[in-house]
Each structure stands twice: as structure tokens, then as C-alpha cells.
Design a protein around this motif. Structure first.
Motif, PDB file in Angstrom:
ATOM      1  N   LEU A 184       4.517  34.625  80.324  1.00 34.54           N
ATOM      2  CA  LEU A 184       4.376  33.976  81.632  1.00 34.54           C
ATOM      3  C   LEU A 184       4.370  35.007  82.756  1.00 34.54           C
ATOM      4  O   LEU A 184       3.565  34.929  83.690  1.00 34.54           O
ATOM      5  CB  LEU A 184       5.526  32.982  81.838  1.00 34.54           C
ATOM      6  N   ILE A 185       5.276  35.970  82.670  1.00 32.66           N
ATOM      7  CA  ILE A 185       5.386  36.992  83.715  1.00 32.66           C
ATOM      8  C   ILE A 185       4.147  37.882  83.731  1.00 32.66           C
ATOM      9  O   ILE A 185       3.582  38.177  84.799  1.00 32.66           O
ATOM     10  CB  ILE A 185       6.663  37.833  83.509  1.00 32.66           C
ATOM     11  N   LEU A 186       3.694  38.326  82.560  1.00 34.03           N
ATOM     12  CA  LEU A 186       2.534  39.213  82.486  1.00 34.03           C
ATOM     13  C   LEU A 186       1.282  38.522  83.008  1.00 34.03           C
ATOM     14  O   LEU A 186       0.481  39.123  83.751  1.00 34.03           O
ATOM     15  CB  LEU A 186       2.333  39.686  81.045  1.00 34.03           C
ATOM     16  N   ASP A 187       1.078  37.259  82.642  1.00 35.51           N
ATOM     17  CA  ASP A 187      -0.107  36.528  83.106  1.00 35.51           C
ATOM     18  C   ASP A 187      -0.068  36.318  84.617  1.00 35.51           C
ATOM     19  O   ASP A 187      -1.095  36.451  85.300  1.00 35.51           O
ATOM     20  CB  ASP A 187      -0.217  35.193  82.379  1.00 35.51           C
ATOM     21  N   ALA A 188       1.114  35.992  85.148  1.00 31.07           N
ATOM     22  CA  ALA A 188       1.244  35.827  86.601  1.00 31.07           C
ATOM     23  C   ALA A 188       1.004  37.151  87.318  1.00 31.07           C
ATOM     24  O   ALA A 188       0.391  37.195  88.393  1.00 31.07           O
ATOM     25  CB  ALA A 188       2.628  35.280  86.935  1.00 31.07           C
ATOM     26  N   PHE A 189       1.458  38.237  86.721  1.00 27.69           N
ATOM     27  CA  PHE A 189       1.268  39.569  87.306  1.00 27.69           C
ATOM     28  C   PHE A 189      -0.225  39.916  87.354  1.00 27.69           C
ATOM     29  O   PHE A 189      -0.731  40.416  88.368  1.00 27.69           O
ATOM     30  CB  PHE A 189       2.041  40.593  86.476  1.00 27.69           C
ATOM     31  N   LEU A 190      -0.950  39.631  86.281  1.00 25.26           N
ATOM     32  CA  LEU A 190      -2.384  39.910  86.256  1.00 25.26           C
ATOM     33  C   LEU A 190      -3.136  39.076  87.294  1.00 25.26           C
ATOM     34  O   LEU A 190      -4.130  39.536  87.871  1.00 25.26           O
ATOM     35  CB  LEU A 190      -2.945  39.629  84.858  1.00 25.26           C
ATOM     36  N   GLU A 191      -2.689  37.845  87.538  1.00 28.57           N
ATOM     37  CA  GLU A 191      -3.322  37.003  88.559  1.00 28.57           C
ATOM     38  C   GLU A 191      -3.149  37.581  89.956  1.00 28.57           C
ATOM     39  O   GLU A 191      -4.029  37.486  90.806  1.00 28.57           O
ATOM     40  CB  GLU A 191      -2.722  35.600  88.511  1.00 28.57           C
ATOM     41  N   GLN A 192      -1.978  38.194  90.203  1.00 25.17           N
ATOM     42  CA  GLN A 192      -1.664  38.722  91.525  1.00 25.17           C
ATOM     43  C   GLN A 192      -2.340  40.066  91.798  1.00 25.17           C
ATOM     44  O   GLN A 192      -2.648  40.382  92.949  1.00 25.17           O
ATOM     45  CB  GLN A 192      -0.150  38.874  91.684  1.00 25.17           C
ATOM     46  N   LEU A 193      -2.554  40.875  90.762  1.00 32.06           N
ATOM     47  CA  LEU A 193      -3.039  42.249  90.969  1.00 32.06           C
ATOM     48  C   LEU A 193      -4.304  42.345  91.825  1.00 32.06           C
ATOM     49  O   LEU A 193      -4.365  43.182  92.737  1.00 32.06           O
ATOM     50  CB  LEU A 193      -3.263  42.923  89.608  1.00 32.06           C
ATOM     51  N   PRO A 194      -5.353  41.522  91.566  1.00 38.46           N
ATOM     52  CA  PRO A 194      -6.569  41.652  92.388  1.00 38.46           C
ATOM     53  C   PRO A 194      -6.339  41.338  93.864  1.00 38.46           C
ATOM     54  O   PRO A 194      -7.173  41.699  94.709  1.00 38.46           O
ATOM     55  CB  PRO A 194      -7.528  40.642  91.752  1.00 38.46           C
ATOM     56  N   LEU A 195      -5.270  40.652  94.190  1.00 35.51           N
ATOM     57  CA  LEU A 195      -5.013  40.228  95.573  1.00 35.51           C
ATOM     58  C   LEU A 195      -4.212  41.252  96.356  1.00 35.51           C
ATOM     59  O   LEU A 195      -4.000  41.080  97.563  1.00 35.51           O
ATOM     60  CB  LEU A 195      -4.252  38.891  95.561  1.00 35.51           C
ATOM     61  N   LEU A 196      -3.767  42.321  95.683  1.00 35.59           N
ATOM     62  CA  LEU A 196      -2.846  43.256  96.318  1.00 35.59           C
ATOM     63  C   LEU A 196      -3.516  44.586  96.625  1.00 35.59           C
ATOM     64  O   LEU A 196      -4.242  45.141  95.801  1.00 35.59           O
ATOM     65  CB  LEU A 196      -1.631  43.503  95.397  1.00 35.59           C
ATOM     66  N   ASP A 197      -3.256  45.091  97.827  1.00 35.52           N
ATOM     67  CA  ASP A 197      -3.760  46.421  98.187  1.00 35.52           C
ATOM     68  C   ASP A 197      -2.896  47.509  97.557  1.00 35.52           C
ATOM     69  O   ASP A 197      -3.406  48.467  96.980  1.00 35.52           O
ATOM     70  CB  ASP A 197      -3.774  46.578  99.716  1.00 35.52           C
ATOM     71  N   ASN A 198      -1.569  47.358  97.692  1.00 30.88           N
ATOM     72  CA  ASN A 198      -0.632  48.315  97.105  1.00 30.88           C
ATOM     73  C   ASN A 198       0.268  47.561  96.137  1.00 30.88           C
ATOM     74  O   ASN A 198       1.300  47.024  96.526  1.00 30.88           O
ATOM     75  CB  ASN A 198       0.206  48.999  98.193  1.00 30.88           C
ATOM     76  N   ALA A 199      -0.144  47.500  94.892  1.00 28.60           N
ATOM     77  CA  ALA A 199       0.597  46.709  93.907  1.00 28.60           C
ATOM     78  C   ALA A 199       1.927  47.384  93.579  1.00 28.60           C
ATOM     79  O   ALA A 199       1.984  48.597  93.375  1.00 28.60           O
ATOM     80  CB  ALA A 199      -0.225  46.557  92.638  1.00 28.60           C
ATOM     81  N   PRO A 200       2.998  46.599  93.536  1.00 26.42           N
ATOM     82  CA  PRO A 200       4.280  47.166  93.126  1.00 26.42           C
ATOM     83  C   PRO A 200       4.275  47.470  91.627  1.00 26.42           C
ATOM     84  O   PRO A 200       3.418  46.981  90.879  1.00 26.42           O
ATOM     85  CB  PRO A 200       5.276  46.052  93.451  1.00 26.42           C
ATOM     86  N   LEU A 201       5.216  48.264  91.223  1.00 27.02           N
ATOM     87  CA  LEU A 201       5.402  48.552  89.797  1.00 27.02           C
ATOM     88  C   LEU A 201       6.267  47.446  89.205  1.00 27.02           C
ATOM     89  O   LEU A 201       7.297  47.089  89.771  1.00 27.02           O
ATOM     90  CB  LEU A 201       6.086  49.902  89.632  1.00 27.02           C
ATOM     91  N   LEU A 202       5.834  46.902  88.076  1.00 29.36           N
ATOM     92  CA  LEU A 202       6.613  45.876  87.381  1.00 29.36           C
ATOM     93  C   LEU A 202       7.402  46.542  86.257  1.00 29.36           C
ATOM     94  O   LEU A 202       6.863  47.375  85.517  1.00 29.36           O
ATOM     95  CB  LEU A 202       5.690  44.814  86.799  1.00 29.36           C
ATOM     96  N   MET A 203       8.669  46.193  86.148  1.00 25.63           N
ATOM     97  CA  MET A 203       9.525  46.726  85.092  1.00 25.63           C
ATOM     98  C   MET A 203      10.091  45.541  84.313  1.00 25.63           C
ATOM     99  O   MET A 203      10.664  44.624  84.908  1.00 25.63           O
ATOM    100  CB  MET A 203      10.659  47.563  85.711  1.00 25.63           C
ATOM    101  N   ILE A 204       9.930  45.543  82.993  1.00 21.71           N
ATOM    102  CA  ILE A 204      10.426  44.462  82.149  1.00 21.71           C
ATOM    103  C   ILE A 204      11.388  45.036  81.120  1.00 21.71           C
ATOM    104  O   ILE A 204      11.064  45.991  80.413  1.00 21.71           O
ATOM    105  CB  ILE A 204       9.270  43.734  81.423  1.00 21.71           C
ATOM    106  N   THR A 205      12.589  44.443  81.036  1.00 21.32           N
ATOM    107  CA  THR A 205      13.584  44.875  80.044  1.00 21.32           C
ATOM    108  C   THR A 205      13.941  43.678  79.166  1.00 21.32           C
ATOM    109  O   THR A 205      14.737  42.830  79.562  1.00 21.32           O
ATOM    110  CB  THR A 205      14.850  45.428  80.728  1.00 21.32           C
ATOM    111  N   PRO A 206      13.354  43.580  77.974  1.00 20.86           N
ATOM    112  CA  PRO A 206      13.694  42.463  77.075  1.00 20.86           C
ATOM    113  C   PRO A 206      15.175  42.472  76.703  1.00 20.86           C
ATOM    114  O   PRO A 206      15.800  43.534  76.583  1.00 20.86           O
ATOM    115  CB  PRO A 206      12.818  42.719  75.845  1.00 20.86           C
ATOM    116  N   ARG A 207      15.729  41.284  76.527  1.00 22.37           N
ATOM    117  CA  ARG A 207      17.153  41.134  76.240  1.00 22.37           C
ATOM    118  C   ARG A 207      17.537  41.750  74.889  1.00 22.37           C
ATOM    119  O   ARG A 207      18.589  42.361  74.757  1.00 22.37           O
ATOM    120  CB  ARG A 207      17.514  39.644  76.262  1.00 22.37           C
TER     121      ARG A 207
END
Length: 426
Positions: free
Chosen positions: A246-269
Motif C-alpha cells: 500500500l505504501i509503495l503504490d501510494a508513493f509511486l502515485e505521488q512521485l510524478p507530482l513532486l518537484d523535490n521528492a522526499p526520501l522514503l525509508m521503510i523498516t519492516p517489523r
């Protein structure tokens, strides 16, 4: 009912041992010390012993202030720290390396009467301290026979767990009635524990508020952040199965809309899912790097093309929080009950959480009321809220300050818990 429970345990024992061996493919710790899980030891202990059972890494970290308090208040005692998971044992070894001469670790035997009798005869503890939710019928029954008081501390019980336990009332109620003292994390937890049959639980608060964030983790976080340059960082911490997609798909949707995309960090439990999450990232074509591929003290800039960092290390959660601008706490986008947001608050980070926080309902509601956290209804809204906070420095700073103040305000559970245990140790 307990006889039937014991019979089922006996039948399932070969499968339990096979499961240890199977899990040991990815986590070698499960293939070590197997005789301890069956109640076999090399020699008997004679030193006065306080026994603390912390099943996994999270409970072990939560127990750290209590264990250090017990060691300080009862210098004539040694402490036995038992676990069920390999990561719990590894975490305990690191946390208490400086007092290894007084803290002995072991795996807890399976909840079979003869195994528990051997365990208790071997260690002869003066007191059994169970952390959070560990109520084992045969363990408690054998402690009662051996006249060893049992306490349940930092106790929590969700509505879901309560309903499950009530269906097994004839098995769970005798164990609940035999517990000598209970220290609950919150008022809702205390209410549910009373419904379960535990008399007079005392609300002491959550001992995780008393854990001091290690200075080394803050230093590592600062070094890791420098290697990202000026990029802003969104951390998705302690994510669970079903959330990363869910997070990765939402992140991919947002990327084209961003001029300076933040870095995403994921730490699985859970560490056994690190490779699985890496595969999800690769399938989506996201440029990423593993934390394990970086040196602990890395300062060289990470390429701008990197879009995501996979946190595939254990014992560095405070470092990940120190690195981030905003922290989402996982287990809450899907109905798994969430995880505690105390570590994020301790590091002064604005917190986002999903709808499913029934394991930590009161503390989450309190954090939201204190303007330390915000609730979101899904991965897309989580990322939208995170991006909005990244663009509002004043609101983000205010939330971070409120989070740290919330952390400081709720300290003191350890001293209250020590007071409850004192009558059993004097």
C-alpha cells in the motif's frame, strides 16, 4: 481443560521443534539452545534469582528500565531473562552486555508441565515477572505449586484478545486468578484485565516511556542523515505484512507530482520479511538501497537517484527515528492493532498512525490529543499528510516538540512497578 491443553501441547511438540529448525533457515538463533526449550540445563543455579520473561525484542526493550531497577535495588540477586524469539534473546544480550555477570539469558521451555517443573527446579526463582501479555496456564500452575509468586507488569489486553481469552475461560481464568500482582499500562487495559478475572490491577503506565534513547543511535542517525544531503525523509516504521504494498503504490502515485521528492525509508517489523519487502520494491522499479549495505558511520553522499532506503537491520530503530523528519508507525494501516509510538515521541518526531491501533488505543488517543500525532485513514492519506507537514516547517516543529513533551510527561511507570514488586522480594 488444562489437561486437554497439555495433551495438545504434547502432540504438537514435534511440529514445534520442526518449526524452530525451519525458521532457523533465515534466523540462525532458532537453531541454538534447543535443549533449553525442552527444560534441559547443564547445572543447577544457587544464587537468589528474579525471573523476568520478555517474549520478543519489543518486550525486552520495554523491560530494560525495570531490569536495571531490580539489579540496582536487589544487589544480592541475579536476574534470569527468558525469551521465546531469537531476536528477543539477541536484543537482551546487547542491552545487558554491561551487566552480563548478573543477567543470565535462556529460552523459556514450552508450556508443558514436566518442562516447566524442570525449569523452576533448575533456577528456583524468588519471583516470576511476566511482561505485557504472557499468560501461560501451565507456567502459572507450576509456579503456584512451587509457591513462586507471579506478577504481570506493563500489562496490556486488547478487546480482541479479551474476547479470545473469554472463549477459553475454563483454561485462562484459573491462571488469571493465580497471578499475585498486575501492573497495567492504561485504564482500558485494567478494565479488560478485570473482565478477564484478574482482581485489582494497578495502573502504572507504560515502562517504555522510561527507556532512555541511546546517544549512539542519535549520532548514527545524524551521520546517516548527512549522507542524504538536504533531502527530507519520511520514515514508515515497524511495517507489517500487507502495508508495504500500500505504501509503495501510494508513493509511486505521488512521485510524478513532486518537484523535490522526499526520501522514503521503510523498516519492516520482522527480519524474516526484509528480502520479501526488497522484492516488492524491485518489482515496482523503485531505486533503493539497503541500510545493511551502508557502513554504520556512513557520511558519503547517497546518489540523488535513490528514492528509498530499506531498513533491514535490527536494534537501530532509534537511529531511524533520529534520521527522519516525520514518522509513520506501522501495524495500523491493516487491522493488526498498531505498534507503540513512544520511540518516535522520544526522538521528538511528528507521528502519523493509521486507524487500527486497538493494541495501544489509550496512548494513541492521548498522543493525538496532545498534538503529538495525527491519525490517517490509509496509505494515500498518510503520504499526503506527510508531504503537507514537510512543507509546513512551523507545524512540523510544533508537533515534534509536543511529541517530546508527551514522552517526558508519561515517565515514571518503572518506579511504580518496582513498588508493586517490593513485597515479594523483601
Amino acid at each position: 481443560m488444562r489437561l486437554l491443553y497439555s495433551f495438545v501441547w504434547g502432540l504438537s511438540l514435534p511440529f514445534a521443534i520442526f518449526r524452530l529448525w525451519w525458521r532457523g533457515r533465515q534466523e540462525p538463533g532458532y537453531r541454538q539452545h534447543i535443549p533449553e526449550r525442552l527444560g534441559f540445563y547443564s547445572r543447577y543455579e544457587t544464587t537468589p534469582t528474579i525471573w523476568v520473561h520478555a517474549v520478543s525484542a519489543g518486550e525486552t526493550r520495554a523491560a530494560e528500565p525495570l531490569i536495571r531497577g531490580l539489579l540496582a535495588n536487589y544487589p544480592q540477586h541475579h536476574l534470569l531473562l527468558t525469551h521465546m524469539t531469537a531476536t528477543g534473546r539477541e536484543t537482551g544480550g546487547k542491552l545487558f552486555a554491561d551487566v552480563a555477570d548478573r543477567v543470565r539469558q535462556s529460552f523459556l521451555p514450552y508450556d508443558i508441565n514436566w518442562m516447566m517443573r524442570r525449569f523452576l527446579k533448575h533456577y528456583s526463582p524468588q519471583l516470576c515477572v511476566l511482561i505485557e501479555t504472557e499468560v501461560w496456564p501451565n507456567l502459572i500452575a507450576q509456579c503456584e505449586i512451587a509457591n513462586i509468586p507471579v506478577s504481570l507488569v506493563n500489562a496490556r489486553l486488547s478487546e480482541k484478545s479479551l474476547k479470545k481469552a473469554q472463549k477459553l475461560a475454563s483454561l485462562i481464568l484459573p491462571a488469571a486468578h493465580a497471578i499475585s500482582a498486575v501492573a497495567a499500562q492504561s485504564n482500558p487495559d485494567a478494565r479488560r484485565l478485570r473482565e478477564l478475572g484478574i482482581s485489582s490491577p494497578t495502573v502504572t503506565g507504560n515502562m517504555k516511556f522510561d527507556v532512555t534513547p541511546p546517544a549512539l543511535m542519535a549520532e548514527r542517525g545524524a551521520a546517516l542523515r548527512r549522507s542524504f544531503g538536504n533531502r527530507q525523509i519520511i520514515l514508515c516504521a515497524s511495517t507489517r505484512d500487507g502495508e508495504e504494498e500500500l505504501i509503495l503504490d501510494a508513493f509511486l502515485e505521488q512521485l510524478p507530482l513532486l518537484d523535490n521528492a522526499p526520501l522514503l525509508m521503510i523498516t519492516p517489523r520482522h527480519p524474516q520479511r526484509f528480502d520479501q519487502v526488497a522484492q516488492m520494491i524491485e518489482e515496482r522499479g523503485i531505486a533503493y538501497i539497503r541500510r545493511s549495505a551502508l557502513h554504520h558511520d556512513v557520511v558519503s553522499p547517497i546518489a540523488d537517484k535513490i528514492q528509498l532506503v530499506l531498513g533491514d537491520t535490527m536494534g537501530e530503530m532509534y537511529m531511524y527515528y533520529a534520521t527522519a523528519d516525520i514518522a509513520f508507525v506501522g501495524g495500523s494501516l491493516v487491522p493488526l492493532g498498531g505498534h507503540n509510538l513512544i520511540e518516535a515521541c522520544a526522538m521528538g518526531k511528528p507521528v502519523l498512525t493509521g486507524l487500527h491501533t486497538f493494541n495501544f488505543s489509550e496512548i494513541t488517543d492521548q498522543a493525538i490529543a496532545a498534538h503529538a500525532a495525527l491519525r490517517v485513514d490509509g496509505a494515500r492519506s498518510m503520504l499526503r499528510e506527510a508531504l503537507a507537514l514537510l512543507s509546513d516547517d512551523q507545524k512540523r516543529q510544533h508537533m515534534g516538540e509536543s511529541a517530546h513533551a508527551f514522552f517526558l510527561q508519561h515517565q515514571g511507570a518503572t518506579s511504580r512497578t518496582l513498588d508493586i514488586l517490593k513485597p515479594f522480594l523483601n
